[in-house]
Design an enzyme around this catalytic site. Structure first.
Site, PDB file in Angstrom:
ATOM      1  N   HIS A   1     -15.769  -4.527 -11.679  1.00 22.48           N
ATOM      2  CA  HIS A   1     -16.188  -4.538 -10.282  1.00 22.48           C
ATOM      3  C   HIS A   1     -17.366  -5.476 -10.023  1.00 22.48           C
ATOM      4  O   HIS A   1     -17.458  -6.076  -8.961  1.00 22.48           O
ATOM      5  CB  HIS A   1     -16.568  -3.114  -9.863  1.00 22.48           C
ATOM      6  CG  HIS A   1     -16.579  -2.907  -8.373  1.00 22.48           C
ATOM      7  ND1 HIS A   1     -15.444  -2.972  -7.599  1.00 22.48           N
ATOM      8  CD2 HIS A   1     -17.590  -2.629  -7.514  1.00 22.48           C
ATOM      9  CE1 HIS A   1     -15.745  -2.733  -6.330  1.00 22.48           C
ATOM     10  NE2 HIS A   1     -17.045  -2.533  -6.254  1.00 22.48           N
TER      11      HIS A   1
ATOM     12  N   SER B   1     -15.420  -5.139  -1.884  1.00 20.43           N
ATOM     13  CA  SER B   1     -15.222  -3.713  -2.144  1.00 20.43           C
ATOM     14  C   SER B   1     -14.828  -3.022  -0.836  1.00 20.43           C
ATOM     15  O   SER B   1     -13.821  -3.365  -0.241  1.00 20.43           O
ATOM     16  CB  SER B   1     -16.477  -3.109  -2.774  1.00 20.43           C
ATOM     17  OG  SER B   1     -16.229  -1.852  -3.325  1.00 20.43           O
TER      18      SER B   1
ATOM     19  N   ASP C   1     -11.692  -3.492 -13.332  1.00 18.65           N
ATOM     20  CA  ASP C   1     -12.475  -2.872 -12.258  1.00 18.65           C
ATOM     21  C   ASP C   1     -12.258  -1.361 -12.240  1.00 18.65           C
ATOM     22  O   ASP C   1     -11.128  -0.886 -12.162  1.00 18.65           O
ATOM     23  CB  ASP C   1     -12.069  -3.473 -10.910  1.00 18.65           C
ATOM     24  CG  ASP C   1     -13.072  -3.201  -9.810  1.00 18.65           C
ATOM     25  OD1 ASP C   1     -13.717  -2.145  -9.849  1.00 18.65           O
ATOM     26  OD2 ASP C   1     -13.203  -4.054  -8.923  1.00 18.65           O
TER      27      ASP C   1
END
Length: 689
Positions: A661, A541, A626
């Site tokens: 995600h 991330s 995501d």
């Protein structure tokens, strides 16, 4: 890498140049078109990258399966949480052998009472490639449960209500929520947060009356500032419904007596630029953690519940320059304070009577301690968790009255080979280029040579003030037992050394995050923990942004990179306010509509700074759905890297076409991706068993 994989040719994305102009600056993005999620050509490209990754790693498939079984074999399949008590019931979550999802149950009064099934997520997940039970909220009279589910992995939850007396799912159904719900004390009114369907920002708090059409739900609060998101919860005292609004650097709360859900909310303290605060209720007083009056590391104040403006706040624990106040937990007779000094957490116990004030201390410099689940306001016991880089997790109950600790559960590491005495952990201090000392937590087997020949995986996150504490991982043993060293670089951008540590790694100081990581790598090489031929880096991330930056800046330091759901197209994303999270991120990265931030952001944005040079071996992973970092960022990055890099090193992109995600759902499914990542690293080291 096997001989047959050398003949496999990588995919080559088509170039459709798009010129992006702002601030008299021009950028040409050849792969902008990859953001067309429903374009079959985009999906074909992602599938071709997946096929290439599969082919390039085909010789490791048996190894991946063995690694998966090894990691899974250390985890107790028939496991359960330590029961906790709330409003007359004991609540337990358990896993059953051979099943992927949790089962939620409760027992009335005592642990010997008959078990009541709340939710079996294995049954609920049937027919879905992805499933997540977001939250469960039990009504005050214990007869109803509001629960939320996500079957896409976009974090857009549907709230429903279950009658716990009959097992019936009521017709009430609320879509596109954050997943959490809060009951008023009348057992008939439910508050929840709705998301903007495009940006996914939680933008309004609604009130639902049981048995009515949710189209008729009242909007009790609308957050009109696009840089804020909003949420709702109930105080631990159960007296107040609380609406929060939060941006990176400012917060605001509204309160309502939970007995009167038809009344309007009142503002606790109006938002102010750079004023952050949070609130907790006890008796007729609110306790406030805030950075008011220049309290950079936060302080604790109190104020009467009918006088909540900050002019009435009086200090309970004043600001301390060397101590970060992270959290509090309120009980009937005690206040527990979670604070951090020099990177290390500690728990402070204070009685409301003023007669007791002491700390629970912990040995080692590489541990992680956290306040656990303590929903019972009347309890005489504090539940907390403890683990370290070498010690599995424990759930511990501490008695305020007897001052004794009871270990309620210790994490079992199955397989028969783990002995914590075989491992060493330590905290090192690297000197950054500006002279600042940066801590590094390290763990390895005692028999691992420290002569520069050992492989080392260096991890960091370094954003949002999020601290990566040194904690135990049974999965990580797969690397450690094969000679890897694991290091966590506590770089600026996190809050490991206090609030200033965060503020020195954001906005126009963001480069400190990247140079800290690079300088930690150089230190580990200088101290013979590893070498350029055996050093690997990993981040996900915002940590994936870190990976993208360091391979542009110092690619020669690393033999391989793992980048998970990486945020790499910083400028373009931050200029697009229709993308989830963008507007709420301005206080973290800056708003590139301002030229100063644009120029600075462009100077490090990984996608914008890919250039013709030698890059390390790289495995990049993402999820099609995501909601935090859009799949096209890593896809575009890989396409540009393929076009410009001047080496023959491996570059792989794996897109999970079903998840978002957080990766795959199911207890063990995510281990398959870890097995792929570990096989990639171990293969680069010539380790195949």
């Amino acid at each position: 890498m096997s001989l047959q994989t050398k003949t496999v040719k990588p995919p080559k994305a088509e170039k459709h140049p798009k010129v992006l102009r702002i601030h008299n600056d021009e950028r040409t993005d050849d792969y902008y078109w990859l953001n067309e999620r429903d374009n079959e050509s985009v999906l074909d490209y992602l599938r071709s990258e997946n096929a290439y990754t599969k082919a390039m790693l085909s010789h490791t498939e048996d190894f991946q399966k063995a690694l998966f079984e090894e990691m899974k074999g250390r985890i107790k399949e028939d496991d359960s949480t330590v029961p906790y008590k709330l409003n007359g019931y004991w609540y337990i979550t358990r896993y059953e052998k051979g099943r992927d999802y949790p089962v939620y149950v409760r027992k009335k009064g005592t642990l010997e009472a008959p078990e009541e099934l709340l939710f079996d997520c294995n049954d609920m997940a049937e027919g879905h490639s992805y499933f997540n039970l977001g939250s469960i909220a039990i009504s005050p009279d214990n007869t109803l449960a509001a629960f939320s589910t996500d079957v896409v992995s976009r974090r857009q939850y549907t709230i429903q209500i279950k009658n716990l007396m009959t097992g019936e799912i009521l017709p009430d159904k609320i879509i596109n929520t954050t997943g959490s719900a809060t009951w008023a004390n009348d057992n008939a009114t439910l508050f929840y947060a709705m998301k903007d369907p495009v940006t996914l920002r939680s933008e309004k708090i609604c009130k639902h009356n049981l048995g009515t059409d949710n189209k008729d739900d009242d909007i009790v609060y609308l957050e009109s500032d696009a840089t804020f998101h909003t949420f709702v919860y109930k105080s631990k005292s159960r007296k107040y419904i609380i609406i929060g609004s939060s941006s990176t650097m400012s917060t605001e709360y509204r309160i309502l007596n939970a007995d009167t859900p038809k009344e309007p909310f009142t503002v606790f303290q109006e938002r102010e630029k750079d004023l952050e605060y949070s609130i907790a209720h006890y008796n007729d007083v609110f306790y406030v953690i805030s950075n008011a009056d220049g309290a950079q590391n936060f302080k604790l104040s109190k104020t009467p519940e009918n006088k909540t403006h900050k002019k009435y706040w009086t200090d309970v624990i004043p600001h301390r320059r060397s101590v970060l106040l992270e959290d509090i937990e309120i009980f009937r007779d005690y206040l527990v304070v979670n604070e951090r000094e020099n990177g290390l957490n500690r728990l402070r116990i204070m009685s409301w009577s003023g007669l007791e004030d002491y700390y629970l201390y912990f040995e080692s410099e590489t541990y992680n301690i956290f306040i656990g689940n303590n929903p019972d306001f009347e309890s005489d016991v504090l539940r907390y968790g403890y683990n370290s880089l070498t010690t599995p997790s424990s759930v511990i109950d501490y008695s305020f009255s007897t001052k004794t600790k009871e270990v309620k559960k210790e994490q079992e590491v199955l397989g028969g080979t783990f002995d914590k005495n075989n491992y060493v952990s330590e905290r090192l201090w690297a000197t950054a280029r500006d002279g600042v000392k940066v801590p590094i937590s390290v763990v390895y087997r005692k028999d691992t040579p420290l002569d520069g020949s050992s492989p080392l995986l260096q991890y960091a996150y370094g954003s949002y003030g999020s601290t990566t504490d040194p904690s135990f991982s049974s999965i990580r043993l797969t690397l450690l037992d094969r000679g890897f060293i694991f290091a966590i670089a506590h770089i600026r951008g996190g809050e490991y050394l206090g609030r200033h540590w965060y503020e020195d790694g954001k906005l126009l100081k963001k480069l400190n995050t990247f140079t800290d990581f690079i300088d930690c790598s150089k230190f580990l090489i200088e101290q013979k923990y590893s070498s350029e031929k055996h050093l690997y880096a990993y981040g996900g991330s915002a940590g994936g942004l870190l990976m993208g930056a360091v391979v542009n800046m110092s690619p020669e330091l690393y033999h391989g990179i793992l980048a998970a759901v990486p945020f790499v197209d910083v400028v373009t994303t931050m200029l697009d306010d229709t993308i989830p999270l963008t507007t709420g991120e301005y206080d973290e990265w800056g708003n590139p509509n301002n030229e100063t931030y644009y120029r600075y952001m462009k100077s490090y944005s990984p996608y914008d700074n890919v250039k013709p040079q030698i890059y390390p071996n790289m495995l990049i992973t993402t999820g099609l759905h995501d909601s935090q970092v859009q799949y096209w960022e890593p896809a575009k990055w890989v396409a540009k890297l393929r076009d410009l890099k001047t080496d023959d090193n491996i570059l792989l992109l794996h897109t999970d076409m079903e998840s978002g995600h957080g990766g795959a759902s199911g207890r063990f499914e995510s281990l398959k991706e870890v097995a792929m990542e570990y096989a990639f690293l171990l293969d680069l080291e010539g380790i195949s068993c």
